[in-house]
Write an enzyme that holds these catalytic residues in place. Structure first.
Site, PDB file in Angstrom:
ATOM      1  N   TYR A   1      51.595  43.779  38.524  1.00  0.00           N
ATOM      2  CA  TYR A   1      51.367  42.347  38.662  1.00  0.00           C
ATOM      3  C   TYR A   1      52.411  41.508  37.943  1.00  0.00           C
ATOM      4  CZ  TYR A   1      46.617  42.480  40.640  1.00  0.00           C
ATOM      5  OH  TYR A   1      45.536  42.631  41.452  1.00  0.00           O
TER       6      TYR A   1
ATOM      7  N   TYR B   1      46.609  35.572  44.499  1.00  0.00           N
ATOM      8  CA  TYR B   1      46.900  36.945  44.081  1.00  0.00           C
ATOM      9  C   TYR B   1      47.727  36.958  42.810  1.00  0.00           C
ATOM     10  CZ  TYR B   1      47.601  41.951  44.898  1.00  0.00           C
ATOM     11  OH  TYR B   1      47.581  43.315  44.793  1.00  0.00           O
TER      12      TYR B   1
ATOM     13  N   GLU C   1      39.567  35.371  50.239  1.00  0.00           N
ATOM     14  CA  GLU C   1      40.032  36.152  49.090  1.00  0.00           C
ATOM     15  C   GLU C   1      38.845  36.632  48.262  1.00  0.00           C
ATOM     16  OE1 GLU C   1      43.233  36.937  47.683  1.00  0.00           O
ATOM     17  OE2 GLU C   1      43.970  36.509  49.701  1.00  0.00           O
TER      18      GLU C   1
ATOM     19  N   ASP D   1      43.319  46.964  51.416  1.00  0.00           N
ATOM     20  CA  ASP D   1      44.466  46.121  51.098  1.00  0.00           C
ATOM     21  C   ASP D   1      45.713  46.596  51.831  1.00  0.00           C
ATOM     22  OD1 ASP D   1      45.421  43.851  49.682  1.00  0.00           O
ATOM     23  OD2 ASP D   1      46.415  45.153  48.242  1.00  0.00           O
TER      24      ASP D   1
ATOM     25  N   CYS E   1      46.963  33.901  49.724  1.00  0.00           N
ATOM     26  CA  CYS E   1      47.260  35.308  49.493  1.00  0.00           C
ATOM     27  C   CYS E   1      48.409  35.454  48.504  1.00  0.00           C
ATOM     28  CB  CYS E   1      47.600  36.001  50.809  1.00  0.00           C
ATOM     29  SG  CYS E   1      47.867  37.779  50.614  1.00  0.00           S
TER      30      CYS E   1
END
Length: 216
Positions: free
Chosen positions: A160, A135, A202, A44, A131
């Site tokens: 997050y 995400y 993804e 990542d 993305c």
């Protein structure tokens, strides 16, 4: 219905398959093996560097000056802020070397970079949107379904929940919708195809981390 709303409907099954994959469920409950998480973090981090370069390329091509500034900020966030975040977690989880681009990451970033370089800016923006968007959605899902008791990934999961990132995602979606509205039907079709392809990428990115997929 906006382009983004229509397009999200086309990937709902793919999105659900991401939520159901072992990497996500085990990350949420804390049972994901550390080796898999280290693999994910290293890939990542490599991905974000190239993603930032792709966003910079889009910034150079997009017409509206405010959108130029937005994509420059997106690129800065990917390269500087997110990379710094990963560096701190490298220490936490004992990652000492990013290594090389493994197949899933390699394919994903090269798809994005070639799309940004060779296709219209509308298609390029659609290609990078998953993305941002997926995400965030997956991150919210993990945050809301996590086991917060003795989860070794608790600190990382908490990243997050940022409202700033969510606002940036909404802005990226709005830019894409505006570009789609001013495009031809053929361009909108290609935008959707690019969005679907990146959604598949993804899935394979997380799958690769769970299966530790490397070059043979």
């Amino acid at each position: 219905m906006k382009w983004s709303e229509q397009t999200w409907k086309t990937i709902e099954a793919q999105y659900q398959s991401i939520l159901d994959m072992p990497f996500i469920t085990e990350l949420s409950d804390g049972s994901l093996p550390l080796e898999n998480f280290r693999f994910y973090m290293a890939q990542d981090s490599l991905y974000l560097e190239h993603f930032g370069r792709t966003l910079s390329l889009i910034a150079a091509k997009i017409q509206d000056i405010q959108d130029v500034l937005s994509f420059m900020r997106f690129a800065e966030n990917a390269i500087v802020v997110e990379n710094a975040l990963h560096e701190s977690y490298f220490k936490d989880f004992g990652v000492t070397d990013k290594g090389i681009l493994q197949p899933a990451c390699h394919h994903y970033i090269h798809f994005l970079r070639s799309t940004a370089a060779l296709e219209s800016v509308e298609i390029a923006v659609a290609a990078v949107l998953p993305c941002f968007w997926i995400y965030r959605e997956v991150g919210d899902y993990i945050y809301n379904h996590q086991n917060s008791i003795n989860n070794p990934y608790q600190k990382w999961i908490e990243t997050y929940g940022g409202e700033e990132f969510s606002a940036a995602v909404d802005h990226a979606i709005a830019i894409c919708d505006q570009l789609a509205e001013n495009s031809t039907e053929e361009t909108r079709k290609k935008m959707t195809e690019a969005f679907i392809m990146s959604t598949s990428m993804e899935f394979h990115f997380w799958e690769a981390a769970y299966e530790l997929k490397t070059w043979k």
